[in-house]
Design an enzyme around this catalytic site. Structure first.
Site, PDB file in Angstrom:
ATOM      1  N   ASP A  97       0.852  -1.183   0.000  1.00  0.00           N
ATOM      2  CA  ASP A  97       0.000   0.000   0.000  1.00  0.00           C
ATOM      3  C   ASP A  97       0.888   1.233   0.000  1.00  0.00           C
ATOM      4  OD1 ASP A  97      -1.098   0.188   3.496  1.00  0.00           O
ATOM      5  OD2 ASP A  97       0.858  -0.179   2.632  1.00  0.00           O
ATOM      6  N   TYR A  99       2.952   4.701   0.883  1.00  0.00           N
ATOM      7  CA  TYR A  99       3.578   5.214   2.098  1.00  0.00           C
ATOM      8  C   TYR A  99       2.561   6.054   2.869  1.00  0.00           C
ATOM      9  CZ  TYR A  99       8.107   4.030  -0.062  1.00  0.00           C
ATOM     10  OH  TYR A  99       9.175   3.382  -0.638  1.00  0.00           O
ATOM     11  N   PHE A 110       6.762   2.189  -4.041  1.00  0.00           N
ATOM     12  CA  PHE A 110       8.135   2.376  -3.548  1.00  0.00           C
ATOM     13  C   PHE A 110       8.719   3.757  -3.845  1.00  0.00           C
ATOM     14  CE2 PHE A 110       7.814  -2.286  -4.037  1.00  0.00           C
ATOM     15  CZ  PHE A 110       8.094  -2.665  -2.735  1.00  0.00           C
ATOM     16  N   HIS A 220      10.946  -9.095   0.692  1.00  0.00           N
ATOM     17  CA  HIS A 220      10.645  -7.676   0.588  1.00  0.00           C
ATOM     18  C   HIS A 220      11.913  -6.859   0.870  1.00  0.00           C
ATOM     19  CE1 HIS A 220       8.694  -3.805   1.498  1.00  0.00           C
ATOM     20  NE2 HIS A 220       7.681  -4.270   0.780  1.00  0.00           N
TER      21      HIS A 220
END
Length: 256
Positions: A97, A99, A110, A220
């Site tokens: 989702d 930031y 990202f 991740h």
């Protein structure tokens, strides 16, 4: 109004250029998806979703949260779909989702706007670019990944909005239905695409991806998992692997 007619109206509205002055703040002003920029070839998928019961419930939820004073990011939830048309997608990078810190989210997984300090996961992404000897990458002077998006890298979060300071606050409210449909639309294309699935959340989407695409899996890039087994993100070599695959298909590499 019938569901089909609603879908057609949504398609027409989403295909129009956005009004001047919309979406320039750092948070979402109102639920107005027809005003969010969107590449025309994504519009059938998005329009059908918005006309569905799930899409209407999502809109009602976000309107309720805005009326309650919630600060919601990003200002343009469809920005990845505006910068990377479906026909241009060569690589898909899935995030979870947006930031949830002030000024960070910009609608690209990202990525953060110019002038915003890169968060830890993004810093690890840049570390992997530097580490990979087979990648030729111009230095990133900021945390914006917009140049990737303009080369066909779809930077897609599975949930497209979030509330300030509350990670995953809009998860399971309906966005995942849309983003699964977007992933499926990419998968249905005959041209092979690279899917980078980082972490268990992204890897759960592998069932949506057809066999002729390249799927790259790793942990991740967050500091909690970037160096852990089974496949540490740092050292995964995904960026060079993607370019080798694209070049093997007769396409140009991504200038990471």
């Amino acid at each position: 109004m019938s569901q089909g007619l609603q879908a057609n109206l949504a398609f027409e509205n989403l295909s129009k250029p956005p009004p001047e002055g919309t979406g320039h703040g750092r948070h979402l002003a109102r639920w107005a998806p027809a005003e969010w920029p969107l590449a025309a070839d994504w519009a059938p998928v998005v329009g059908q979703f918005l006309a569905s019961q799930v899409g209407q419930r999502l809109g009602a939820f976000i309107e309720q949260r805005l009326a309650a004073g919630a600060i919601i990011y990003p200002p343009q939830p469809f920005r990845a779909l505006a910068l990377t048309p479906l026909a241009d997608v060569r690589v898909v990078i899935l995030g979870q989702d947006p930031y949830h810190g002030p000024g960070q989210a910009q609608g690209l997984a990202f990525s953060v706007p110019d002038g915003v300090r890169p968060p830890p996961s993004l810093r690890n992404i840049f570390k992997e670019l530097v580490r990979d000897p087979a990648v030729t990458s111009e230095p990133h002077s900021s945390g914006s990944l917009e140049r990737w998006a303009r080369q066909g890298v779809l930077l897609l979060n599975t949930s497209l909005t979030v509330e300030e300071g509350q990670a995953a606050s809009h998860a399971r409210q309906g966005w995942e239905t849309l983003t699964d449909q977007l992933i499926s639309a990419v998968s249905a294309r005959p041209e092979p695409v690279v899917f980078m699935l980082w972490g268990a959340h992204a890897q759960a989407k592998q069932a949506l991806i057809a066999a002729h695409h390249l799927v790259l899996r790793a942990n991740h890039p967050s500091p909690l998992s970037a160096l852990r087994p089974p496949v540490p993100f740092l050292g995964c070599g995904h960026f060079s692997a993607a370019n080798r695959f694209l070049q093997g298909q007769g396409a140009g590499p991504i200038h990471w």
